[in-house]
Design an enzyme around this catalytic site. Structure first.
Site, PDB file in Angstrom:
ATOM      1  CG  PHE A 162      29.060  36.499  35.299  1.00 43.21           C
ATOM      2  CD1 PHE A 162      27.852  36.945  34.783  1.00 43.21           C
ATOM      3  CD2 PHE A 162      29.887  37.427  35.924  1.00 43.21           C
ATOM      4  CE1 PHE A 162      27.474  38.283  34.874  1.00 43.21           C
ATOM      5  CE2 PHE A 162      29.525  38.770  36.013  1.00 43.21           C
ATOM      6  CZ  PHE A 162      28.307  39.188  35.488  1.00 43.21           C
ATOM      7  N   GLY A 163      31.730  35.869  32.689  1.00 42.07           N
ATOM      8  CA  GLY A 163      32.994  36.552  32.429  1.00 42.07           C
ATOM      9  C   GLY A 163      32.826  38.051  32.328  1.00 42.07           C
TER      10      GLY A 163
ATOM     11  N   GLY B  87      43.997  27.918  68.889  1.00 44.19           N
ATOM     12  CA  GLY B  87      45.453  27.791  69.027  1.00 44.19           C
ATOM     13  C   GLY B  87      46.036  27.059  67.826  1.00 44.19           C
TER      14      GLY B  87
ATOM     15  CB  THR C 217      33.636  31.126  39.776  1.00 45.65           C
ATOM     16  OG1 THR C 217      34.327  32.021  40.647  1.00 45.65           O
ATOM     17  CG2 THR C 217      33.142  29.917  40.559  1.00 45.65           C
TER      18      THR C 217
ATOM     19  CG  ASN D 146      22.000  44.575  41.888  1.00 47.31           C
ATOM     20  OD1 ASN D 146      23.020  45.096  42.314  1.00 47.31           O
ATOM     21  ND2 ASN D 146      21.136  45.221  41.114  1.00 47.31           N
TER      22      ASN D 146
ATOM     23  CG  ASP E 221      38.302  49.515  50.919  1.00 44.39           C
ATOM     24  OD1 ASP E 221      37.627  49.558  51.974  1.00 44.39           O
ATOM     25  OD2 ASP E 221      39.549  49.533  50.914  1.00 44.39           O
TER      26      ASP E 221
ATOM     27  CB  CYS F 115      24.239  39.276  36.747  1.00 41.57           C
ATOM     28  SG  CYS F 115      23.539  39.321  35.094  1.00 41.57           S
TER      29      CYS F 115
ATOM     30  CD  GLU G  14      29.391  38.516  42.694  1.00 48.45           C
ATOM     31  OE1 GLU G  14      28.936  39.621  42.360  1.00 48.45           O
ATOM     32  OE2 GLU G  14      29.086  37.460  42.125  1.00 48.45           O
TER      33      GLU G  14
ATOM     34  CD  GLU H 273      38.174  42.703  29.623  1.00 47.28           C
ATOM     35  OE1 GLU H 273      39.097  43.529  29.370  1.00 47.28           O
ATOM     36  OE2 GLU H 273      37.190  42.522  28.886  1.00 47.28           O
TER      37      GLU H 273
HETATM   38  P1  TGC Z   1      27.864  53.494  36.850  1.00 47.63           P
HETATM   39  O1  TGC Z   1      28.147  54.622  35.895  1.00 47.63           O
HETATM   40  O2  TGC Z   1      27.582  53.783  38.278  1.00 47.63           O
HETATM   41  O3  TGC Z   1      26.644  52.621  36.269  1.00 47.63           O
HETATM   42  C1  TGC Z   1      26.615  52.150  34.936  1.00 47.63           C
HETATM   43  C2  TGC Z   1      25.198  51.711  34.655  1.00 47.63           C
HETATM   44  O4  TGC Z   1      24.848  50.614  35.504  1.00 47.63           O
HETATM   45  C3  TGC Z   1      23.760  50.972  36.364  1.00 47.63           C
HETATM   46  N1  TGC Z   1      24.040  50.375  37.676  1.00 47.63           N
HETATM   47  C4  TGC Z   1      23.351  49.346  38.167  1.00 47.63           C
HETATM   48  N2  TGC Z   1      22.320  48.656  37.675  1.00 47.63           N
HETATM   49  C5  TGC Z   1      21.837  47.637  38.415  1.00 47.63           C
HETATM   50  N3  TGC Z   1      22.368  47.299  39.609  1.00 47.63           N
HETATM   51  C6  TGC Z   1      23.420  47.965  40.141  1.00 47.63           C
HETATM   52  N4  TGC Z   1      23.932  47.598  41.305  1.00 47.63           N
HETATM   53  C7  TGC Z   1      23.972  49.043  39.409  1.00 47.63           C
HETATM   54  N5  TGC Z   1      25.003  49.893  39.600  1.00 47.63           N
HETATM   55  C8  TGC Z   1      25.029  50.705  38.542  1.00 47.63           C
HETATM   56  C9  TGC Z   1      23.737  52.482  36.387  1.00 47.63           C
HETATM   57  O5  TGC Z   1      22.459  52.988  36.692  1.00 47.63           O
HETATM   58  C10 TGC Z   1      24.149  52.793  34.972  1.00 47.63           C
HETATM   59  O6  TGC Z   1      23.033  52.553  34.134  1.00 47.63           O
HETATM   60  P2  TGC Z   1      22.784  53.457  32.816  1.00 47.63           P
HETATM   61  O7  TGC Z   1      21.465  52.997  32.282  1.00 47.63           O
HETATM   62  O8  TGC Z   1      22.793  54.868  33.288  1.00 47.63           O
HETATM   63  O9  TGC Z   1      23.935  53.170  31.907  1.00 47.63           O
HETATM   64  O10 TGC Z   1      29.056  52.472  36.708  1.00 47.63           O
HETATM   65  P3  TGC Z   1      30.532  52.574  37.224  1.00 47.63           P
HETATM   66  O11 TGC Z   1      31.399  51.898  36.234  1.00 47.63           O
HETATM   67  O12 TGC Z   1      30.886  53.982  37.618  1.00 47.63           O
HETATM   68  O13 TGC Z   1      30.376  51.655  38.537  1.00 47.63           O
HETATM   69  C11 TGC Z   1      31.162  51.851  39.615  1.00 47.63           C
HETATM   70  C12 TGC Z   1      31.194  50.603  40.524  1.00 47.63           C
HETATM   71  C13 TGC Z   1      32.476  50.651  41.305  1.00 47.63           C
HETATM   72  C14 TGC Z   1      30.011  50.642  41.483  1.00 47.63           C
HETATM   73  C15 TGC Z   1      31.139  49.308  39.706  1.00 47.63           C
HETATM   74  O14 TGC Z   1      32.078  49.340  38.709  1.00 47.63           O
HETATM   75  C16 TGC Z   1      31.330  48.054  40.528  1.00 47.63           C
HETATM   76  O15 TGC Z   1      30.392  47.564  41.174  1.00 47.63           O
HETATM   77  N6  TGC Z   1      32.556  47.457  40.516  1.00 47.63           N
HETATM   78  C17 TGC Z   1      32.811  46.172  41.128  1.00 47.63           C
HETATM   79  C18 TGC Z   1      32.979  45.120  40.060  1.00 47.63           C
HETATM   80  C19 TGC Z   1      32.474  43.789  40.504  1.00 47.63           C
HETATM   81  O16 TGC Z   1      31.729  43.623  41.446  1.00 47.63           O
HETATM   82  N7  TGC Z   1      32.824  42.746  39.767  1.00 47.63           N
HETATM   83  C20 TGC Z   1      32.335  41.431  40.037  1.00 47.63           C
HETATM   84  C21 TGC Z   1      32.707  40.470  38.935  1.00 47.63           C
HETATM   85  S1  TGC Z   1      31.808  38.939  38.992  1.00 47.63           S
HETATM   86  C22 TGC Z   1      32.436  38.114  40.308  1.00 47.63           C
HETATM   87  O17 TGC Z   1      33.224  38.562  41.059  1.00 47.63           O
HETATM   88  C23 TGC Z   1      31.881  36.757  40.502  1.00 47.63           C
HETATM   89  S2  TGC Z   1      32.489  35.864  41.854  1.00 47.63           S
HETATM   90  C24 TGC Z   1      31.324  34.662  41.870  1.00 47.63           C
HETATM   91  C25 TGC Z   1      31.529  33.576  42.831  1.00 47.63           C
HETATM   92  O18 TGC Z   1      32.473  32.777  42.659  1.00 47.63           O
HETATM   93  O19 TGC Z   1      30.667  33.442  43.746  1.00 47.63           O
HETATM   94  P1  FAD Z   2      41.501  45.588  41.798  1.00 44.61           P
HETATM   95  O1  FAD Z   2      40.290  46.172  41.165  1.00 44.61           O
HETATM   96  O2  FAD Z   2      42.804  45.779  41.127  1.00 44.61           O
HETATM   97  O3  FAD Z   2      41.589  46.122  43.295  1.00 44.61           O
HETATM   98  C1  FAD Z   2      42.782  45.986  44.068  1.00 44.61           C
HETATM   99  C2  FAD Z   2      42.611  46.809  45.341  1.00 44.61           C
HETATM  100  O4  FAD Z   2      42.396  48.189  44.978  1.00 44.61           O
HETATM  101  C3  FAD Z   2      41.399  46.408  46.183  1.00 44.61           C
HETATM  102  O5  FAD Z   2      41.717  46.535  47.539  1.00 44.61           O
HETATM  103  C4  FAD Z   2      40.335  47.437  45.815  1.00 44.61           C
HETATM  104  O6  FAD Z   2      39.380  47.639  46.839  1.00 44.61           O
HETATM  105  C5  FAD Z   2      41.219  48.670  45.607  1.00 44.61           C
HETATM  106  N1  FAD Z   2      40.555  49.638  44.733  1.00 44.61           N
HETATM  107  C6  FAD Z   2      40.257  49.502  43.418  1.00 44.61           C
HETATM  108  N2  FAD Z   2      39.615  50.609  42.964  1.00 44.61           N
HETATM  109  C7  FAD Z   2      39.518  51.449  44.024  1.00 44.61           C
HETATM  110  C8  FAD Z   2      38.940  52.736  44.210  1.00 44.61           C
HETATM  111  N3  FAD Z   2      38.331  53.389  43.232  1.00 44.61           N
HETATM  112  N4  FAD Z   2      39.024  53.286  45.432  1.00 44.61           N
HETATM  113  C9  FAD Z   2      39.607  52.629  46.484  1.00 44.61           C
HETATM  114  N5  FAD Z   2      40.164  51.411  46.362  1.00 44.61           N
HETATM  115  C10 FAD Z   2      40.109  50.833  45.139  1.00 44.61           C
HETATM  116  N6  FAD Z   2      35.071  37.848  38.126  1.00 44.61           N
HETATM  117  C11 FAD Z   2      34.158  37.506  37.179  1.00 44.61           C
HETATM  118  O7  FAD Z   2      33.845  38.271  36.281  1.00 44.61           O
HETATM  119  N7  FAD Z   2      33.559  36.274  37.214  1.00 44.61           N
HETATM  120  C12 FAD Z   2      33.838  35.355  38.174  1.00 44.61           C
HETATM  121  O8  FAD Z   2      33.269  34.259  38.181  1.00 44.61           O
HETATM  122  C13 FAD Z   2      34.810  35.692  39.162  1.00 44.61           C
HETATM  123  N8  FAD Z   2      35.158  34.776  40.098  1.00 44.61           N
HETATM  124  C14 FAD Z   2      36.185  35.053  40.962  1.00 44.61           C
HETATM  125  C15 FAD Z   2      36.673  34.057  41.812  1.00 44.61           C
HETATM  126  C16 FAD Z   2      37.738  34.311  42.664  1.00 44.61           C
HETATM  127  C17 FAD Z   2      38.277  33.217  43.532  1.00 44.61           C
HETATM  128  C18 FAD Z   2      38.302  35.611  42.720  1.00 44.61           C
HETATM  129  C19 FAD Z   2      39.416  35.916  43.685  1.00 44.61           C
HETATM  130  C20 FAD Z   2      37.842  36.599  41.881  1.00 44.61           C
HETATM  131  C21 FAD Z   2      36.799  36.336  40.980  1.00 44.61           C
HETATM  132  N9  FAD Z   2      36.341  37.296  40.058  1.00 44.61           N
HETATM  133  C22 FAD Z   2      35.407  36.980  39.107  1.00 44.61           C
HETATM  134  C23 FAD Z   2      37.024  38.584  39.973  1.00 44.61           C
HETATM  135  C24 FAD Z   2      36.621  39.590  41.051  1.00 44.61           C
HETATM  136  O9  FAD Z   2      35.356  40.114  40.813  1.00 44.61           O
HETATM  137  C25 FAD Z   2      37.686  40.673  41.092  1.00 44.61           C
HETATM  138  O10 FAD Z   2      38.851  40.087  41.667  1.00 44.61           O
HETATM  139  C26 FAD Z   2      37.238  41.876  41.917  1.00 44.61           C
HETATM  140  O11 FAD Z   2      36.210  42.585  41.262  1.00 44.61           O
HETATM  141  C27 FAD Z   2      38.410  42.852  42.202  1.00 44.61           C
HETATM  142  O12 FAD Z   2      39.139  43.103  41.061  1.00 44.61           O
HETATM  143  P2  FAD Z   2      40.753  42.944  41.048  1.00 44.61           P
HETATM  144  O13 FAD Z   2      41.083  41.622  41.621  1.00 44.61           O
HETATM  145  O14 FAD Z   2      41.213  43.263  39.690  1.00 44.61           O
HETATM  146  O15 FAD Z   2      41.264  44.015  42.083  1.00 44.61           O
END
Ligand code: TGC
Ligand code: FAD
Length: 388
Positions: free
Chosen positions: A133-134, A343, A168, A244, A371, A242, A367, A137
């Site tokens: 899942f990409g 320890g 991942t 969620n 914060d 996804c 995910e 960036e």
């Molecule tokens: P925002 O303007 O709030 O929302 C944009 C649109 O998305 C809708 N929405 C949601 N829909 C479903 N579920 C949710 N939880 C939703 N949250 C928002 C929203 O209603 C809106 O829809 P529409 O129709 O109006 O366009 O978006 P934002 O850009 O301001 O969001 C802010 C924030 C910080 C919450 C969001 O960017 C965020 O969650 N950031 C964190 C990024 C993140 O979690 N990345 C994960 C990457 S994948 C990964 O890490 C995999 S690791 C896997 C593993 O190895 O196990």
């Molecule tokens: P940043 O967004 O640069 O954040 C750095 C610090 O700033 C954090 O402490 C954060 O909380 C803080 N910060 C950022 N914005 C704010 C704000 N507005 N207010 C306060 N504090 C803030 N991604 C995928 O798409 N697919 C995957 O399969 C995937 N797998 C992963 C596997 C591993 C092992 C790891 C480590 C990461 C993976 N990720 C994946 C990426 C992951 O989702 C991101 O690392 C994560 O969303 C945080 O982004 P970042 O690392 O760029 O940190």
């Protein structure tokens, strides 16, 4: 090694159905026999144990909640239990199963055409096709809305350009769900297959965390794919739906890591003698064990409730954020406390807490960082988004 004793202070597992209990026992016993004895060595070598994939498929853990297409059609509570039991072994293995099911099979199931579902889901459930899942960036992690990857329509094809970071399963994947901006600036999802022209993946080496999981970079250079591989969803709500699913699984999974550490801490404290008596007899050590028991029990209650609500379609994304934020930060704290109770022994591969501790540093970040979930909850309390 003493057999694992799962902390269940409130006897919550008695609320499980017979099917859910059977799934728990199957996965728990698999982890005890096929993961725990070997995982330290895989971690040390930085190896993903690919040979486990058929067993994960056989147990119905891949896309476990999907109805049909060769998937188990399990309840969301059962899915949570699966994640808990696998992460008791290692967060990297839970990552593999999470990404396959919640982040690759789920978007195909939720937003794919019938043809896409028939093509990918049964083979993914069998573990014959692996997904990734990409979204993230190099310059856009917490804020995916800024992504630079683009998708340009060219006749009956799309041409994708950009790169995805920290992905991942990237190098072992046969297909990637790639999120990219179309010409109107809206985010769209695409299925990119290994071997598509202009698509490549390379591993991120020398990690100290999640060493049994592959983490990769995806590169898209004029990557040309048929237009039929677009998913039928527009906007960030696609990838967030996804997330969620995956965050829900992580909130359960972290409990498994906590339960493994707690079990290790109790056993060690009862047998390690200092000042002529077991360290468990000191109040300061008992206080740590009680804090762990209390946190884990609260975390279990939370996820049983959210799980049952999800089974009824009544959960909210904010409830899942609470579970992801609290259970993962607590698990990290528990791994550190266990490491302290052990320890010097706690820094070796003979014990699990050090490996869990390093893994959980990633789990706390991916995910949505701790914060970011705090801010999602802050917005739900105040109505004010404080991200920007
Ligand atoms: P925002 O303007 O709030 O929302 C944009 C649109 O998305 C809708 N929405 C949601 N829909 C479903 N579920 C949710 N939880 C939703 N949250 C928002 C929203 O209603 C809106 O829809 P529409 O129709 O109006 O366009 O978006 P934002 O850009 O301001 O969001 C802010 C924030 C910080 C919450 C969001 O960017 C965020 O969650 N950031 C964190 C990024 C993140 O979690 N990345 C994960 C990457 S994948 C990964 O890490 C995999 S690791 C896997 C593993 O190895 O196990
Ligand atoms: P940043 O967004 O640069 O954040 C750095 C610090 O700033 C954090 O402490 C954060 O909380 C803080 N910060 C950022 N914005 C704010 C704000 N507005 N207010 C306060 N504090 C803030 N991604 C995928 O798409 N697919 C995957 O399969 C995937 N797998 C992963 C596997 C591993 C092992 C790891 C480590 C990461 C993976 N990720 C994946 C990426 C992951 O989702 C991101 O690392 C994560 O969303 C945080 O982004 P970042 O690392 O760029 O940190």
């Amino acid at each position: 090694m003493k057999p694992f004793e799962a902390l269940d202070f409130l006897n919550l597992d008695s609320e499980l159905s017979d099917d859910e209990r059977m799934i728990r026992d199957t996965v728990r016993s698999f982890v005890s026999k096929e993961v725990i004895p070997y995982v330290g060595e895989w971690y040390d070598k930085g190896q993903f144990p690919k040979h486990l994939i058929p067993a994960f498929a056989e147990m119905g853990t891949l896309g476990a909640t999907i109805q049909g297409y060769g998937c188990a059609g399990a309840s969301y509570t059962a899915y949570g239990i699966i994640m808990r039991e696998i992460e008791r072994g290692d967060s990297g293995l839970r990552s593999f199963v999470s990404v396959q099911g919640a982040l690759c099979m789920y978007p195909i199931y939720a937003f794919g055409s019938e043809e896409q579902k028939q093509k990918y889901l049964p083979e993914m459930a069998k573990g014959n096709l692996i997904g990734c899942f990409g979204l993230t960036e190099p310059d856009f992690g917490s804020n995916p809305s800024g992504m630079r990857t683009t998708a340009r329509k060219d006749g009956d094809h799309y041409v994708l350009n950009g790169s995805k970071m920290w992905i991942t399963n990237g190098t072992i994947a046969d297909l990637a769900i790639v999120w990219a901006k179309a010409e109107d600036g809206k985010v769209n999802g695409f299925i990119v297959e290994k071997g598509d022209p202009g698509f490549s993946a390379r591993d991120i080496e020398k990690k100290f965390s999640l060493r049994v999981s592959m983490t990769s970079e995806l590169i898209l250079e004029n990557c040309r794919i048929p237009a039929s591989r677009r998913l039928n969803v527009t906007g960030l709500k696609g990838p967030f739906a996804c997330l969620n699913m995956a965050r829900y699984g992580i909130a359960w999974g972290a409990l498994g890591a906590s339960m493994a550490c707690y079990d290790e801490a109790v056993n060690y404290a009862k047998t390690r003698v200092q000042f002529e008596k077991p360290i468990a007899s000191h109040q300061l050590v008992q206080a740590k064990l009680v804090e762990m028991l209390s946190d884990i029990t609260h975390g279990q209650l939370l996820m049983f409730r959210v799980g049952r609500m999800k089974d009824l379609g009544q959960e909210t994304a904010q409830m899942i954020s609470l579970g992801k934020m609290k259970n993962v930060s607590n698990a990290l704290k528990h791994a550190r406390m266990t490491r302290d109770i052990l320890g010097a022994s706690g820094i070796t591969f003979e014990y699990q807490c050090g490996r869990h501790m390093l893994n959980l540093e990633s789990v706390n970040t991916y995910e949505g960082t701790e914060d970011i979930h705090r801010l999602i909850l802050g917005e739900s309390i105040t109505g004010i988004p404080a991200y920007r």
